[in-house]
Enzyme design. Structure first.
Site, PDB file in Angstrom:
ATOM      1  N   CYS A  66      52.707 -19.987 -71.787  1.00  0.00           N
ATOM      2  CA  CYS A  66      53.292 -20.151 -70.454  1.00  0.00           C
ATOM      3  C   CYS A  66      54.489 -19.195 -70.404  1.00  0.00           C
ATOM      4  CB  CYS A  66      53.664 -21.600 -70.136  1.00  0.00           C
ATOM      5  SG  CYS A  66      54.968 -22.316 -71.144  1.00  0.00           S
TER       6      CYS A  66
HETATM    7  O1  LIG Z   1      56.165 -19.176 -62.121  1.00  0.00           O
HETATM    8  P1  LIG Z   1      57.093 -20.357 -62.052  1.00  0.00           P
HETATM    9  O2  LIG Z   1      56.416 -21.547 -61.448  1.00  0.00           O
HETATM   10  O3  LIG Z   1      58.414 -20.068 -61.448  1.00  0.00           O
HETATM   11  O4  LIG Z   1      57.457 -20.730 -63.563  1.00  0.00           O
HETATM   12  C1  LIG Z   1      56.465 -21.187 -64.435  1.00  0.00           C
HETATM   13  C2  LIG Z   1      57.028 -21.331 -65.801  1.00  0.00           C
HETATM   14  O5  LIG Z   1      58.104 -22.253 -65.812  1.00  0.00           O
HETATM   15  C3  LIG Z   1      57.943 -23.136 -66.904  1.00  0.00           C
HETATM   16  O6  LIG Z   1      57.572 -24.375 -66.394  1.00  0.00           O
HETATM   17  C4  LIG Z   1      56.843 -22.586 -67.749  1.00  0.00           C
HETATM   18  O7  LIG Z   1      57.361 -21.687 -68.706  1.00  0.00           O
HETATM   19  C5  LIG Z   1      56.020 -21.865 -66.743  1.00  0.00           C
HETATM   20  O8  LIG Z   1      55.261 -20.820 -67.283  1.00  0.00           O
END
Ligand SMILES: O=P(O)(O)OC[C@H]1O[C@@H](O)[C@H](O)[C@@H]1O
Length: 153
Positions: A66
């Protein structure tokens, strides 16, 4: 060996490139999603899928990506039998495998480059678990998991 892999939208591109990296190493890849990175994908269901397949020994290990790797690692560690480690540099990756024998590797696509993700993945795959004094520590982890949140004192 078969490796399960998954990401959210932030990690999609890194996941796709890592699939090729794993295939080049003659590893079978089970893609737990998503199939596209152009709309938001929640990390918890993807972490659950990869972690459950790993815990059930349907695969030899899992990779989750992520933005930071943090949400994925927390989610995967909720699945019994999973030792997920967030590794965004090489030192941690090496000892996460040799000492803790992590079975799910988590990385952050907004933290590290593709090249670093591949180096970390290779280190995780190639480093053996040391065993010995680390075995009772892993037993303590699974005992703690079995205890859950029951108060002990
Ligand atoms: O793209 P947005 O939704 O701002 O951020 C997503 C990231 O924020 C966190 O929850 C995780 O790391 C995820 O990949």
């Amino acid at each position: 060996m078969k490796i399960a892999i998954g990401s959210d939208h932030a990690g999609f591109e890194m996941k796709e490139k890592l699939k090729q990296f794993l295939a080049d190493r003659k590893l079978e890849v089970l893609d737990c999603g998503p199939q596209a990175g152009d709309s938001p994908v929640e990390y918890v269901p993807i972490a659950k899928a990869v972690a459950q397949k790993t815990a059930a020994a349907e695969v030899g290990g899992g990779i989750l990506i992520c933005g930071t790797g943090m949400g994925m690692s927390i989610a995967a560690n909720k699945v019994p039998g999973i030792r997920a480690g967030l590794c965004n540099e090489l030192f941690t990756a090496k000892y996460a495998k040799s000492d803790v024998n992590i079975n799910v590797l988590c990385m952050g696509s907004r933290v590290i480059s593709q090249r670093m993700a591949e180096e970390i993945t290779a280190l995780w795959l190639d480093t053996p678990f040391t065993g010995g004094r680390f075995i009772p520590r892993l037993k303590q982890l699974s005992d703690l998991e079995a205890e859950g949140s029951q108060p002990c004192c």
